[in-house]
Design a protein around this motif. Structure first.
Motif, PDB file in Angstrom:
ATOM      1  N   TYR A   1       1.689 -13.352   7.150  1.00 53.41           N
ATOM      2  CA  TYR A   1       2.837 -13.096   5.937  1.00 53.41           C
ATOM      3  C   TYR A   1       2.952 -11.629   5.970  1.00 53.41           C
ATOM      4  N   PRO A   2       3.955 -11.107   5.297  1.00 57.21           N
ATOM      5  CA  PRO A   2       4.222  -9.846   5.190  1.00 57.21           C
ATOM      6  C   PRO A   2       3.294  -8.940   4.408  1.00 57.21           C
ATOM      7  N   VAL A   3       3.099  -7.700   5.115  1.00 56.23           N
ATOM      8  CA  VAL A   3       2.483  -6.681   4.248  1.00 56.23           C
ATOM      9  C   VAL A   3       3.205  -5.440   4.073  1.00 56.23           C
ATOM     10  N   ALA A   4       3.531  -4.764   2.936  1.00 52.89           N
ATOM     11  CA  ALA A   4       4.586  -3.592   2.885  1.00 52.89           C
ATOM     12  C   ALA A   4       3.797  -2.423   2.648  1.00 52.89           C
ATOM     13  N   VAL A   5       4.305  -1.472   3.368  1.00 57.78           N
ATOM     14  CA  VAL A   5       3.630  -0.043   3.307  1.00 57.78           C
ATOM     15  C   VAL A   5       4.913   0.716   2.549  1.00 57.78           C
ATOM     16  N   LEU A   6       4.653   1.117   1.302  1.00 59.68           N
ATOM     17  CA  LEU A   6       5.546   1.904   0.376  1.00 59.68           C
ATOM     18  C   LEU A   6       5.552   3.411   0.764  1.00 59.68           C
ATOM     19  N   LEU A   7       6.659   4.192   0.956  1.00 58.77           N
ATOM     20  CA  LEU A   7       6.577   5.389   1.393  1.00 58.77           C
ATOM     21  C   LEU A   7       7.582   6.389   0.413  1.00 58.77           C
ATOM     22  N   ASP A   8       7.009   6.789  -0.734  1.00 57.56           N
ATOM     23  CA  ASP A   8       8.056   7.362  -1.676  1.00 57.56           C
ATOM     24  C   ASP A   8       8.127   8.884  -1.423  1.00 57.56           C
ATOM     25  N   ALA A   9       9.105   9.396  -2.377  1.00 53.80           N
ATOM     26  CA  ALA A   9       9.731  10.720  -2.093  1.00 53.80           C
ATOM     27  C   ALA A   9       8.500  11.661  -1.868  1.00 53.80           C
ATOM     28  N   LEU A  10       7.409  11.775  -2.604  1.00 54.82           N
ATOM     29  CA  LEU A  10       6.551  12.712  -2.352  1.00 54.82           C
ATOM     30  C   LEU A  10       5.735  12.743  -0.902  1.00 54.82           C
TER      31      LEU A  10
ATOM     32  N   TYR B   1       0.972  -1.278  -0.059  1.00 53.18           N
ATOM     33  CA  TYR B   1       0.002   0.128  -0.100  1.00 53.18           C
ATOM     34  C   TYR B   1       0.822   1.262  -0.086  1.00 53.18           C
ATOM     35  N   CYS B   2       0.292   2.285  -0.710  1.00 50.55           N
ATOM     36  CA  CYS B   2       1.186   3.585  -0.598  1.00 50.55           C
ATOM     37  C   CYS B   2       0.433   4.820  -0.120  1.00 50.55           C
ATOM     38  N   PRO B   3       0.632   4.742   0.980  1.00 52.49           N
ATOM     39  CA  PRO B   3      -0.300   6.092   1.328  1.00 52.49           C
ATOM     40  C   PRO B   3       0.514   7.283   1.005  1.00 52.49           C
ATOM     41  N   GLU B   4      -0.256   8.152   0.816  1.00 51.89           N
ATOM     42  CA  GLU B   4       0.243   9.604   0.347  1.00 51.89           C
ATOM     43  C   GLU B   4       0.407  10.593   1.245  1.00 51.89           C
TER      44      GLU B   4
END
Ligand SMILES: O=CCS(=O)(=O)O
Length: 192
Positions: free
Chosen positions: A178-187, A154-157
């Motif tokens: 099982y793993p769950v990923a939280v993607l935090l990008d440059a924005l 998931y990619c919260p903004e």
């Protein structure tokens, strides 16, 4: 403190609050520039726990409230978090997406086979605003690699989204085992 640093503190604090609200008590981290303030917050929390100076509070109990293990390679973190989970801890791995490539086999051979939950809070480098060319390939492959490894991501903004997503991701990981990923990008990290 400049506005960028203030912004980063706000978005880092949202992640930190979500970690606490999720009752995560065992954190392993591999540093990334975007995770700097979050790691400082975690270490400060541990310091506060230890400095209770309250004779009524058991030192061991305080020391074990929240454990943070800084490491040098993400796949090492997969193994450490697996062991911590088996000892009853609720775990999170703070990492940069560049380390996902190092971790795929540990995820498959350990977490998948033995049904071990883990929240992967990932600083997503190698995309918009990236200045380091070496980050770009993994930046573009990250979501595909997570899909290959069957890891929901998931990619919260915004900080508000991040707080909710991390809490739900923790619950989902526990349910899925099982793993769950939280993607935090440059924005995300520049977000006000
Ligand atoms: O992996 C890159 C080092 S930094 O940009 O996070 O400092």
């Amino acid at each position: 403190m400049n506005q960028t640093d203030k912004n980063n503190l706000k978005v880092s604090n949202a992640v930190f609050e979500a970690i606490k609200d999720s009752n995560i008590d065992f954190i392993v981290s591999v540093p990334c520039v975007n995770l700097k303030n979050l790691i400082i917050m975690i270490e400060n929390e541990i310091e506060t726990n230890l400095n209770q100076n309250n004779p009524k509070v058991d030192f061991e109990e305080q020391r074990n409230k929240l454990i943070h293990i800084p490491i040098t390679r993400e796949e090492e973190g997969i193994g450490i978090c697996a062991g911590a989970h088996l000892s009853g801890r609720k775990t999170a791995l703070l990492m940069q997406n560049s380390g996902l490539g190092n971790s795929i086999n540990a995820i498959g051979s350990l977490l998948k086979v033995y049904k071990i939950p883990l929240v992967m809070i990932i600083s997503h480098r190698g995309d918009l605003k990236e200045k380091i060319a070496a980050q770009i390939p993994m930046g573009q492959w990250t979501k595909k690699l997570l899909e290959v490894a069957e890891i929901p991501y998931y990619c919260p903004e915004t900080p508000e989204e991040a707080e909710k997503v991390i809490k739900y991701a923790t619950e989902m990981s526990e349910t899925m085992k099982y793993p769950v990923a939280v993607l935090l990008d440059a924005l995300y990290w520049e977000n006000d």
